[in-house]
Design a protein around this motif. Structure first.
Motif, PDB file in Angstrom:
ATOM      1  N   ALA A 162      40.256  50.157  52.708  1.00  0.00           N
ATOM      2  CA  ALA A 162      41.008  49.190  53.513  1.00  0.00           C
ATOM      3  C   ALA A 162      40.872  49.504  54.997  1.00  0.00           C
ATOM      4  O   ALA A 162      40.691  48.605  55.828  1.00  0.00           O
ATOM      5  N   MET A 177      39.071  46.748  57.470  1.00  0.00           N
ATOM      6  CA  MET A 177      39.865  46.147  58.532  1.00  0.00           C
ATOM      7  C   MET A 177      39.481  46.685  59.908  1.00  0.00           C
ATOM      8  O   MET A 177      39.701  46.021  60.927  1.00  0.00           O
ATOM      9  N   VAL A 225      39.187  42.674  51.502  1.00  0.00           N
ATOM     10  CA  VAL A 225      40.567  43.156  51.615  1.00  0.00           C
ATOM     11  C   VAL A 225      41.480  42.601  50.517  1.00  0.00           C
ATOM     12  O   VAL A 225      42.268  43.353  49.929  1.00  0.00           O
ATOM     13  N   GLY A 248      45.016  50.014  56.234  1.00  0.00           N
ATOM     14  CA  GLY A 248      44.144  48.951  56.714  1.00  0.00           C
ATOM     15  C   GLY A 248      44.532  48.510  58.113  1.00  0.00           C
ATOM     16  O   GLY A 248      43.677  48.279  58.975  1.00  0.00           O
TER      17      GLY A 248
END
Length: 404
Positions: A210, A214, A308, A334
């Motif tokens: 994550a 991100m 995600v 994230g």
């Protein structure tokens, strides 16, 4: 149920865009410079992370419906606060509140989405996230229009606040109770004992992926337009096209990823998406023309889009007892990645070049490609979109309304 949680995601995207699109106006009103604004953005991120971690155990104890509605209403109120700020201190306080409420809503609405996907028995998480992107695009358009015709800042934020509260209350009627503690485990087992049995290694790997995904997404948000301007000596209006192309393909990718996940599984979504994103970033960095670079950003957005949501589904299904806390850890890491990407790329670009620094995003996607099997459903997971559950049975257990 699906309509309600999709509406909450769209509402979150709309409210977030109200802040992002008004940053130049608020910066001018408060007199903060770019360096101070950068520090305040880190404050916003830190408060969001705290909100996520505090809400996880609350959701596990009381369910996600109440926290989702309360957080949405609180975020609607918080969006007005930056417009009331008159200087760095009041703006910092406003951003702490906005970040905390946004983090709380992020965890609670994702927990809702995981449970509703479990009820549906097929992948829907990515398309639900797509409504966040739609909300952001709508909000940006509203801000652009209101600024163009001279609508006062507080009038725009106040109207958005009132409408958002009404929408949150309306949607609350069709959200599910969403208790995570649906399967109490062994007789006499405490919540702490159940939590200790969670697969922490897998959770840590989900959080790391994550972070990587991100980080790449945050890189596009903050550097896509600037890269086009600096690398190809283009005007800022042309630079904005790069971010527009990225955002458009993100929406397309999120509404397409569920079909891929249903047919090929979540691992394929993460792995194929990561490969596409690496190709896109390579084109961004190596292309000789601005047009090809924009195409690269579009390809990058398509690749990043679906990963995600697969992570959030996997995290939420590890344990029905503790999904709120698990999701808060994965979402929180994230979020840190989304902040860390731009923060790291800035100094690296000053040491070398922005093009060289963008390889960091490609490296993040390479890691996600290798670690993609972490999202594969395991035996004993609480639920899986790849293994249809009995919708009727789940509705009975969660107290979800019928007919939606």
């Amino acid at each position: 149920m699906r309509v309600a949680v999709s509406g909450i995601f769209a509402l979150n995207g709309l409210l977030a865009s109200m802040w992002v699109a008004h940053i130049p106006v608020i910066q001018d009103r408060t007199g903060v410079d770019n360096a101070t604004l950068g520090g305040l953005l880190l404050v916003l991120g830190a408060s969001a992370f705290v909100g996520m971690q505090l809400l996880g155990p609350v959701i596990d104890r009381f369910g996600s419906r109440g926290p989702t509605v309360i957080s949405a209403i609180a975020l609607a109120v918080a969006i007005v606060l930056p417009g009331l700020a008159t200087g760095p201190i009041t703006l910092a306080a406003a951003m702490v509140m906005f970040g905390f409420c946004n983090g709380a809503l992020d965890v609670s609405m994702n927990t809702q989405a995981v449970l509703i996907e479990r009820i549906y028995g097929r992948p829907i998480m990515s398309s639900i996230h797509g409504f966040f992107s739609i909300g952001g695009l709508v909000g940006s358009g509203v801000v652009a229009a209101t600024l163009a015709v001279g609508v006062p800042l507080l009038a725009t934020l106040g109207t958005c606040c009132a409408l958002a509260i009404c929408c949150a209350l309306l949607l609350s009627n069709t959200l599910i109770t969403g208790y995570a503690d649906e399967e109490p485990g062994e007789p006499g087992e405490t919540g702490n004992a159940a939590a200790s049995r969670r697969p922490w290694g897998r959770i840590a790997l989900l959080a790391a992926v994550a972070f990587s995904l991100m980080l790449a997404e945050g890189t596009a948000y903050d550097w896509s337009a600037l890269y086009l301007v600096e690398r190809y000596d283009q005007p800022e209006a042309v630079g904005a096209i790069a971010f527009g192309a990225f955002s458009a393909t993100m929406v397309i990718g999120r509404f397409s990823a569920d079909t891929v996940s249903a047919r090929l599984g979540p691992v394929a979504v993460v792995r194929l998406g990561s490969a596409i994103a690496m190709v896109g970033m390579t084109l961004v960095i190596c292309s000789p023309t601005a047009v090809l670079s924009v195409i690269g950003w579009a390809i990058f957005g398509l690749g990043v889009a679906g990963g995600v949501p697969q992570l959030f589904t996997a995290a939420g299904n590890i344990s029905s007892r503790s999904s709120g806390q698990t999701i808060s850890l994965v979402v929180g890491c994230g979020y840190v990645g989304m902040l860390a990407g731009p923060a790291v790329i800035g100094p690296v670009s000053s040491w070398f070049s922005l093009g060289t620094a963008l390889w960091i995003a490609a490296a993040g996607m390479a890691f996600a490609f290798v670690a993609a099997p972490v999202v594969r459903p395991r035996a004993g997971d609480a639920g899986s979109a790849q293994k249809p559950a009995s919708a009727a049975g789940e509705r009975g257990r969660t107290g979800a309304p019928h007919g939606l």
